[in-house]
Design an enzyme around this catalytic site. Structure first.
Site, PDB file in Angstrom:
ATOM      1  N   LYS A 183      18.115   7.436   7.172  1.00 22.47           N
ATOM      2  CA  LYS A 183      16.766   7.201   7.708  1.00 22.47           C
ATOM      3  C   LYS A 183      16.828   5.875   8.455  1.00 22.47           C
ATOM      4  O   LYS A 183      16.746   4.802   7.864  1.00 22.47           O
ATOM      5  CB  LYS A 183      15.760   7.137   6.559  1.00 22.47           C
ATOM      6  CG  LYS A 183      14.337   7.522   6.941  1.00 22.47           C
ATOM      7  CD  LYS A 183      13.711   6.724   8.057  1.00 22.47           C
ATOM      8  CE  LYS A 183      13.172   5.392   7.612  1.00 22.47           C
ATOM      9  NZ  LYS A 183      12.721   4.561   8.766  1.00 22.47           N
ATOM     10  N   GLU A 258      20.611  -4.968   0.422  1.00 17.00           N
ATOM     11  CA  GLU A 258      20.929  -6.122   1.278  1.00 17.00           C
ATOM     12  C   GLU A 258      19.612  -6.570   1.886  1.00 17.00           C
ATOM     13  O   GLU A 258      19.043  -5.865   2.718  1.00 17.00           O
ATOM     14  CB  GLU A 258      21.902  -5.708   2.398  1.00 17.00           C
ATOM     15  CG  GLU A 258      23.156  -4.980   1.937  1.00 17.00           C
ATOM     16  CD  GLU A 258      24.178  -5.877   1.277  1.00 17.00           C
ATOM     17  OE1 GLU A 258      23.881  -7.075   1.082  1.00 17.00           O
ATOM     18  OE2 GLU A 258      25.258  -5.379   0.935  1.00 17.00           O
ATOM     19  N   CYS A 292      20.234 -11.402   9.535  1.00 17.78           N
ATOM     20  CA  CYS A 292      19.968 -11.683   8.126  1.00 17.78           C
ATOM     21  C   CYS A 292      20.678 -12.952   7.675  1.00 17.78           C
ATOM     22  O   CYS A 292      20.165 -13.693   6.842  1.00 17.78           O
ATOM     23  CB  CYS A 292      20.371 -10.504   7.258  1.00 17.78           C
ATOM     24  SG  CYS A 292      22.079 -10.015   7.455  1.00 17.78           S
ATOM     25  N   GLU A 390      11.391 -16.353   5.731  1.00 20.48           N
ATOM     26  CA  GLU A 390      12.273 -15.783   6.760  1.00 20.48           C
ATOM     27  C   GLU A 390      11.446 -15.462   8.008  1.00 20.48           C
ATOM     28  O   GLU A 390      10.486 -14.700   7.927  1.00 20.48           O
ATOM     29  CB  GLU A 390      12.935 -14.502   6.233  1.00 20.48           C
ATOM     30  CG  GLU A 390      13.932 -13.931   7.229  1.00 20.48           C
ATOM     31  CD  GLU A 390      14.566 -12.622   6.757  1.00 20.48           C
ATOM     32  OE1 GLU A 390      13.833 -11.745   6.268  1.00 20.48           O
ATOM     33  OE2 GLU A 390      15.796 -12.490   6.897  1.00 20.48           O
TER      34      GLU A 390
HETATM   35  P1  NAD Z   1      12.085  -3.288   6.663  1.00 24.63           P
HETATM   36  O1  NAD Z   1      12.226  -3.562   5.231  1.00 24.63           O
HETATM   37  O2  NAD Z   1      10.737  -3.352   7.279  1.00 24.63           O
HETATM   38  O3  NAD Z   1      12.628  -1.836   7.024  1.00 24.63           O
HETATM   39  C1  NAD Z   1      13.951  -1.435   6.725  1.00 24.63           C
HETATM   40  C2  NAD Z   1      14.004   0.062   6.575  1.00 24.63           C
HETATM   41  O4  NAD Z   1      13.249   0.447   5.429  1.00 24.63           O
HETATM   42  C3  NAD Z   1      13.396   0.830   7.749  1.00 24.63           C
HETATM   43  O5  NAD Z   1      14.178   1.980   7.999  1.00 24.63           O
HETATM   44  C4  NAD Z   1      12.032   1.213   7.219  1.00 24.63           C
HETATM   45  O6  NAD Z   1      11.501   2.371   7.831  1.00 24.63           O
HETATM   46  C5  NAD Z   1      12.340   1.486   5.766  1.00 24.63           C
HETATM   47  N1  NAD Z   1      11.197   1.405   4.844  1.00 24.63           N
HETATM   48  C6  NAD Z   1      10.071   0.649   4.963  1.00 24.63           C
HETATM   49  N2  NAD Z   1       9.251   0.868   3.915  1.00 24.63           N
HETATM   50  C7  NAD Z   1       9.867   1.771   3.109  1.00 24.63           C
HETATM   51  C8  NAD Z   1       9.505   2.382   1.876  1.00 24.63           C
HETATM   52  N3  NAD Z   1       8.360   2.111   1.250  1.00 24.63           N
HETATM   53  N4  NAD Z   1      10.363   3.262   1.315  1.00 24.63           N
HETATM   54  C9  NAD Z   1      11.547   3.540   1.923  1.00 24.63           C
HETATM   55  N5  NAD Z   1      11.924   3.002   3.117  1.00 24.63           N
HETATM   56  C10 NAD Z   1      11.092   2.114   3.696  1.00 24.63           C
HETATM   57  O7  NAD Z   1      13.097  -4.276   7.388  1.00 24.63           O
HETATM   58  P2  NAD Z   1      13.268  -4.496   8.953  1.00 24.63           P
HETATM   59  O8  NAD Z   1      12.080  -5.260   9.432  1.00 24.63           O
HETATM   60  O9  NAD Z   1      13.639  -3.211   9.599  1.00 24.63           O
HETATM   61  O10 NAD Z   1      14.578  -5.409   9.001  1.00 24.63           O
HETATM   62  C11 NAD Z   1      14.559  -6.799   8.926  1.00 24.63           C
HETATM   63  C12 NAD Z   1      14.923  -7.271   7.536  1.00 24.63           C
HETATM   64  O11 NAD Z   1      16.195  -6.762   7.157  1.00 24.63           O
HETATM   65  C13 NAD Z   1      15.038  -8.778   7.419  1.00 24.63           C
HETATM   66  O12 NAD Z   1      14.425  -9.209   6.242  1.00 24.63           O
HETATM   67  C14 NAD Z   1      16.544  -9.013   7.338  1.00 24.63           C
HETATM   68  O13 NAD Z   1      16.946 -10.196   6.700  1.00 24.63           O
HETATM   69  C15 NAD Z   1      16.982  -7.802   6.596  1.00 24.63           C
HETATM   70  N6  NAD Z   1      18.396  -7.576   6.817  1.00 24.63           N
HETATM   71  C16 NAD Z   1      19.263  -7.833   5.796  1.00 24.63           C
HETATM   72  C17 NAD Z   1      20.619  -7.656   5.983  1.00 24.63           C
HETATM   73  C18 NAD Z   1      21.587  -7.949   4.868  1.00 24.63           C
HETATM   74  O14 NAD Z   1      22.695  -7.463   4.949  1.00 24.63           O
HETATM   75  N7  NAD Z   1      21.214  -8.685   3.845  1.00 24.63           N
HETATM   76  C19 NAD Z   1      21.106  -7.197   7.210  1.00 24.63           C
HETATM   77  C20 NAD Z   1      20.200  -6.948   8.224  1.00 24.63           C
HETATM   78  C21 NAD Z   1      18.841  -7.132   8.014  1.00 24.63           C
END
Ligand code: NAD
Length: 497
Positions: A183, A258, A292, A390
């Site tokens: 997804k 992550e 991240c 962040e």
């Molecule tokens: P997000 O949490 O908004 O979304 C990530 C994914 O989760 C998307 O596919 C979204 O549709 C899905 N999602 C959202 N709500 C959900 C739910 N209730 N149930 C299941 N899936 C759901 O994150 P984002 O804004 O897409 O990405 C940015 C974030 O990701 C930042 O906080 C960044 O630090 C983090 N990030 C972490 C790493 C790491 O390796 N630690 C790497 C890249 C990004």
């Protein structure tokens, strides 16, 4: 500025289930924007429970009855190498699509495409070389580990480097023999469809890879709660991770998380200052700051603080912001107007929390698109929101420190613990600091340059579980212990009196 639009863009983005591109069962869609014009360029199928049910059923059928989990590691590795070859062969196309969808600078998107190929190559090699434990109890027992793929893996990914982060989960999941439902993030669904064609051409059987686009709270939520999906690998925001964690509890799913970061770069007075400035600029402003592991807090020893701030700000002010497709661009457009608004709100908050040294708003000459000037705040107190939270954009907070102990307290004084970057030429200090800092990953005198064998993950609010190298294979497999008896076993004879 002319707006570059890659040739052959799709106008509709569909799911891929059981080897077929399909729309949502109920016909639901959502709009997809590009970050330079903020106009809708495509509609994507918005997966619902019914679509997740179909995708999980296809993945379960392929897992229970198909060849993929039963192939010898070498046979799976051959397919994974073909995938890597295909990704490398079309890296330029992948990069232009990714740049169009995400706003990442094209040169950096190309690097991410190549890294995606490398992920497949790495895990292909790893499963062929995989060894499992055997334990001998002389004359009594042999015990061995029978490693088995867990089943249907649910993979949920963010928008910041979509294709590369998808590869980071797809490669080890497929290498392990799992089947998957991916997804991808709803802001950036464009490149994920390419996997379907790449996998099919490389010989991945139908049903092994399934893709359901959609909104997190709908498609993502249905995947997390599906009883036939025993494990979820998630990368995204900490708050989303907490929701998913709760939702996995009902089925006691395996989880890898992550999450977010607010990583410190700590610059001591004895550091190579030129290298530290280059590295900390790249560390926070590469990938538009949507990274991240960004070094978004820079802690600088007082005796070099003024010099560091002046030099850092001058360089930040010279960073080339512009059309993501221009190879000269260093910072492109943020992914989506909602994210742009969030980053801009932090820029405004920062103006009352720190001393603005560079940036502070929209760059001149770019009246449209999600452009933010690389923004530098100095004298930021550790209680400030721009120190603690962040931002995930091109914004950095610089704070002075007096002693090693102060630096450590500042570094550890946030809820996150993803990465830390330490700049010093004192070996003893470097190792002592590295071992004390709350971070899953530490770099001494470098930005984030990662060997794929090393553990990847965060501590505290930055994540749960570590992937990377064999740890990823551990996550996607169960290690079953098999005990072989070689001699009579002493057994108390219950009921034999
Ligand atoms: P997000 O949490 O908004 O979304 C990530 C994914 O989760 C998307 O596919 C979204 O549709 C899905 N999602 C959202 N709500 C959900 C739910 N209730 N149930 C299941 N899936 C759901 O994150 P984002 O804004 O897409 O990405 C940015 C974030 O990701 C930042 O906080 C960044 O630090 C983090 N990030 C972490 C790493 C790491 O390796 N630690 C790497 C890249 C990004």
């Amino acid at each position: 500025m002319t707006h570059y639009v890659p040739a052959g863009l799709p106008t509709s983005i569909r799911h891929f289930i059981g080897g077929e591109f399909v729309d949502s069962v109920g016909g639901e869609t959502f709009d997809v924007l590009d970050p330079v014009s903020n106009q809708t360029y495509a509609t994507a199928a918005a997966g619902q429970q019914a679509d997740i049910d179909l995708a999980v059923a296809a993945a379960k059928e392929a897992f229970d009855h198909g060849p993929w989990p039963r192939l010898l590691p070498r046979a799976r590795a051959r397919v994974l190498h073909r995938i890597a070859d295909a990704v490398e062969a079309q890296d330029a196309r992948l990069a232009e699509l990714e740049t169009f969808d995400t706003g990442l600078p094209i040169t950096q998107a190309l690097g991410q495409a190549q890294r995606a190929a490398e992920n497949f190559r790495f895990f292909a090699d790893l499963i062929v070389a995989q060894a499992d434990d055997t334990y001998k109890v002389p004359g009594k027992q042999i015990n061995y580990v029978n490693r088995k793929p867990v089943g249907v893996a649910g993979l949920i990914t963010p928008w910041n480097t979509p294709f590369m982060l998808e590869s980071w989960k797809l490669a080890p999941a497929l290498a392990s023999g799992c089947t998957v439902v991916l997804k991808p993030a709803e802001f950036t669904p464009l490149s994920a469809s390419l996997w379907a064609e790449i996998f099919a051409a490389a010989g991945v059987p139908d049903g092994v890879f399934n893709l359901v686009n959609g909104i997190g709270e709908e498609a993502g939520d249905a995947l997390v709660k599906h009883p036939d999906v025993p494990l979820i690998s998630f990368t995204g925001e900490t708050t989303t991770g907490q929701t998913i964690y709760r939702n996995c509890a009902a089925n006691l799913k395996g989880m890898s998380m992550e999450l977010g970061g607010k990583s410190p770069a700590v610059v001591f007075a004895d550091a190579d200052l030129d290298a530290a400035i280059d590295s900390t600029l790249f560390g926070v402003f590469s990938l538009n700051g949507e990274r991240c592991t960004a070094s978004s807090r820079i802690l600088v020893e007082r005796s070099i603080y003024d010099d560091f701030c002046a030099r850092y700000a001058a360089r930040a002010a010279s960073i080339v912001v512009g059309d993501p497709h221009d190879p000269a661009t260093e910072v492109g457009a943020l992914v989506h107007p909602e994210h742009y608004a969030k980053v801009m709100s932090y820029v405004e908050i920062g103006k009352s929390e720190g001393r603005l040294l560079a940036g502070g708003g929209r760059p001149s000459g770019l009246p449209e698109g999600n452009y933010v000037s690389p923004t530098v705040f100095a004298d930021v107190a550790p209680t400030a929101r721009i120190f603690q939270e962040e931002i995930f954009g091109p914004v950095v907070a610089i704070t002075p420190f007096e002693t090693d102990a102060d630096a450590l307290a500042l570094a550890n004084g946030v809820k996150y613990g993803l990465a830390a970057y330490i700049w010093t030429t004192d070996l003893t200090r470097a190792h002592n600091f590295a071992q004390s800092v709350d971070a899953g990953m530490v770099w001494l005198n470098s930005h984030n340059v990662r060997d794929l064998r090393t553990p990847f993950g965060g501590v505290k609010a930055s994540g749960l579980g570590h992937e990377g190298g064999y740890r990823s294979i551990d996550f996607y497999t169960d290690s079953q212990a098999v005990h072989i008896t070689l001699a009579p076993v002493y057994t108390p004879r219950f009921g034999a009196h």
